[in-house]
Design a protein around this motif. Structure first.
Motif, PDB file in Angstrom:
ATOM      1  N   THR A 132       0.842  -1.197   0.000  1.00 50.05           N
ATOM      2  CA  THR A 132       0.000   0.000   0.000  1.00 50.05           C
ATOM      3  C   THR A 132       0.875   1.244   0.000  1.00 50.05           C
TER       4      THR A 132
ATOM      5  N   ASP B 220      -6.538   8.850  -0.467  1.00 50.05           N
ATOM      6  CA  ASP B 220      -5.579   8.888   0.638  1.00 50.05           C
ATOM      7  C   ASP B 220      -4.545   7.774   0.548  1.00 50.05           C
ATOM      8  N   SER B 221      -4.931   6.634  -0.025  1.00 53.65           N
ATOM      9  CA  SER B 221      -3.983   5.525  -0.154  1.00 53.65           C
ATOM     10  C   SER B 221      -4.287   4.743  -1.423  1.00 53.65           C
TER      11      SER B 221
ATOM     12  N   THR C 214       0.691   5.114   1.016  1.00 51.95           N
ATOM     13  CA  THR C 214      -0.055   6.167   1.707  1.00 51.95           C
ATOM     14  C   THR C 214       0.298   7.472   1.006  1.00 51.95           C
TER      15      THR C 214
END
Length: 190
Positions: free
Chosen positions: A72, A86-87, A74
């Motif tokens: 992921t 946001d991610s 961020t």
């Protein structure tokens, strides 16, 4: 003796292998201004990358900025403005990049005068398509080359000759002199 009847053998079918298709060649795509600034740290607004290269760059930028957490990313403020999230998960990245990649315009060719003349000559040759014309043009080129070489050799030979009028390439026993018109002539000894 009694022979037991044997069951007929089953034919074993061979599994057919799937033929792997080759992947199509990757094409460079133009990045949006925001994506180009993200990848070049604000130095450039024009950049062309393949999809694979864009994927590598987004992950390397995330790693440099310490935004990668496993699979992921961020997003920081710049990425948040660019992608609107946001991610980004591992499967979200290609879709997010696709919105910022478009077909790159063809690069303009650099044209020189010599290239322009050569292209015009090729077009003229294609238009005529006559073997006689092609041969005549090749002979003309050869004649021009020979003339240029002769001029160069003549200029070089004039520089190589000594100032007393004798040349280094005359046969033994020959000398150079001036005729009544003032032209340089060669005289051989008899």
């Amino acid at each position: 003796k009694r022979v037991a009847a044997m069951a007929p053998k089953r034919k074993i079918k061979k599994k057919k292998r799937k033929v792997r298709r080759q992947a199509p060649p990757q094409v460079a795509l133009a990045c949006s201004d925001g994506l180009a600034r993200l990848f070049t740290s604000g130095r450039s607004t024009s950049l062309a990358l393949t999809r694979g290269d864009a994927m590598k760059r987004i992950w390397s930028v995330a790693k440099e900025r310490l935004l990668q957490h496993g699979a992921t990313i961020t997003c920081d403020a710049e990425m948040r403005d660019l992608f609107g999230v946001d991610s980004l998960g591992l499967t979200d990245v290609p879709g997010a990049l696709a919105a910022h990649l478009r077909s790159a315009p063809l690069q303009p060719a650099i044209v020189t005068d010599a290239g322009r003349r050569a292209a015009a000559e090729r077009l003229r040759l294609r238009a005529t398509r006559s073997e006689g014309d092609i041969v005549a043009l090749q002979l003309e080129r050869q004649r021009v080359r020979e003339q240029l070489l002769a001029q160069r050799e003549g200029a070089g030979a004039a520089l190589r000759h000594p100032t007393d009028g004798s040349s280094g390439d005359s046969p033994p026993g020959a000398s150079a002199g001036m005729d009544s018109a003032g032209a340089l002539t060669r005289r051989g000894r008899v």
